[in-house]
Write a protein that holds these residues in place. Structure first.
Motif, PDB file in Angstrom:
ATOM      1  N   SER A  97     -50.454 -31.775 -25.031  1.00  0.00           N
ATOM      2  CA  SER A  97     -51.762 -31.577 -25.323  1.00  0.00           C
ATOM      3  C   SER A  97     -51.667 -30.918 -26.914  1.00  0.00           C
ATOM      4  O   SER A  97     -51.907 -29.790 -26.866  1.00  0.00           O
ATOM      5  CB  SER A  97     -52.648 -30.807 -24.342  1.00  0.00           C
ATOM      6  N   ILE A  98     -51.295 -31.812 -27.833  1.00  0.00           N
ATOM      7  CA  ILE A  98     -51.252 -31.234 -29.175  1.00  0.00           C
ATOM      8  C   ILE A  98     -52.606 -30.605 -29.815  1.00  0.00           C
ATOM      9  O   ILE A  98     -52.338 -29.405 -30.288  1.00  0.00           O
ATOM     10  CB  ILE A  98     -50.667 -32.208 -30.001  1.00  0.00           C
ATOM     11  N   GLY A  99     -53.619 -31.309 -29.433  1.00  0.00           N
ATOM     12  CA  GLY A  99     -54.953 -30.783 -30.134  1.00  0.00           C
ATOM     13  C   GLY A  99     -55.208 -29.523 -29.291  1.00  0.00           C
ATOM     14  O   GLY A  99     -55.669 -28.542 -30.028  1.00  0.00           O
ATOM     15  N   GLU A 100     -55.158 -29.138 -28.081  1.00  0.00           N
ATOM     16  CA  GLU A 100     -55.209 -28.267 -27.415  1.00  0.00           C
ATOM     17  C   GLU A 100     -54.370 -27.041 -27.875  1.00  0.00           C
ATOM     18  O   GLU A 100     -54.998 -25.874 -28.235  1.00  0.00           O
ATOM     19  CB  GLU A 100     -55.134 -27.990 -25.633  1.00  0.00           C
ATOM     20  N   GLY A 101     -53.078 -27.136 -28.075  1.00  0.00           N
ATOM     21  CA  GLY A 101     -52.138 -26.226 -28.806  1.00  0.00           C
ATOM     22  C   GLY A 101     -52.701 -25.811 -30.165  1.00  0.00           C
ATOM     23  O   GLY A 101     -52.665 -24.538 -30.482  1.00  0.00           O
ATOM     24  N   MET A 102     -53.280 -26.825 -30.990  1.00  0.00           N
ATOM     25  CA  MET A 102     -53.550 -26.339 -32.489  1.00  0.00           C
ATOM     26  C   MET A 102     -54.925 -25.633 -32.176  1.00  0.00           C
ATOM     27  O   MET A 102     -55.112 -24.552 -32.912  1.00  0.00           O
ATOM     28  CB  MET A 102     -54.091 -27.693 -33.180  1.00  0.00           C
ATOM     29  N   LEU A 103     -55.833 -26.091 -31.386  1.00  0.00           N
ATOM     30  CA  LEU A 103     -56.962 -25.187 -31.221  1.00  0.00           C
ATOM     31  C   LEU A 103     -56.772 -23.795 -30.730  1.00  0.00           C
ATOM     32  O   LEU A 103     -57.308 -22.772 -31.181  1.00  0.00           O
ATOM     33  CB  LEU A 103     -58.145 -25.972 -30.237  1.00  0.00           C
TER      34      LEU A 103
END
Length: 247
Positions: A97-103
């Protein structure tokens, strides 16, 4: 208050990281990244503030991403090294979950400011998911841009869980925060067909570019050390701390 360079190290803990096929040394991708990340914080946390975030996912799909702040920004490398020793593959889920990591990395980088101005983290996510940037613009007005903060993200998978990364990049651009992205070739099934994986990769590459960051590819996991060093050379700001004045 932290002013100056703050780095967030963001590590993929999906189920593919125990694989050894992308390692020159016969060790797992996770073991090598764990070691290189310890070297990273040992070098950087003496002059910079560094935070640590990990990400995974419970299952396939946009509603199932997971990420966790393991350590908020600190300039004590020993604390970060000990935290890195405690992480393990699939700790927050087997998917990527790249987006969650970024957020969540953004939340770690601006933790003080978000608390001070009472910004709702769930509302931030909700607005990004709907691609509505009005709330984000209000945040920038209140907090100001933070160009000396940055995220460094490592993954050996393709995004297959959580919020789409393309929806999170505008948050970083709005605050002037760079995202540096290091990708190791996927070592297992991702649930995406070749075309879906290609489109996802292109969106991430474009998003990274628009933040002013570097998109780097590692043929072998040991190559990540050189990429960490390259990113460090690109970022040459000073860090200072100021004490809040109390009335």
């Amino acid at each position: 208050v932290v002013e100056g360079r703050v780095k967030c190290l963001n590590i993929d803990l999906s189920s593919s990281t125990p694989g050894t096929s992308m390692s020159r040394t016969g060790r797992s991708s996770f073991e090598v990244i764990q070691e290189l990340s310890q070297v990273f914080v040992r070098k950087r946390a003496t002059t910079d503030f560094v935070c640590l975030v990990v990400f995974g996912g419970r299952s396939f799909g946009p509603a199932s991403g997971e990420a966790s702040i393991i350590r908020l920004p600190t300039n004590h490398p020993k604390i970060l090294e000990e935290s890195l020793k405690e992480i393990y593959p699939a700790m927050v889920g087997i998917y990527t979950s790249i987006g969650e990591g970024m957020l969540v990395s953004f939340f770690a980088l601006l933790d003080q400011e978000l608390q001070e101005h009472n910004f709702d983290r769930y509302l931030i996510r909700e607005n990004l998911d709907k691609e509505n940037l009005e709330y984000i613009r209000l945040m920038v007005q209140k907090i100001g841009r933070k160009p000396n903060r940055m995220a460094v993200l490592f993954t050996d998978g393709k995004n297959n869980a959580g919020i789409e990364p393309a929806k999170v990049f505008p948050l970083y651009r709005a605050f002037g925060i760079k995202v540096h992205f290091i990708e190791l070739e996927s070592t297992g099934g991702t649930g995406l067909n070749d075309e879906q994986a290609r489109i996802s990769q292109e969106k991430i590459r474009e998003g990274v570019r628009k933040t002013g960051g570097e998109y780097l590819f590692a043929k072998k996991v040991e190559d990540v050390e050189g990429h960490y060093d390259r990113i460090d050379r690109l970022e040459r700001a000073k860090v200072k701390t100021t004490k809040r004045q109390h009335a």
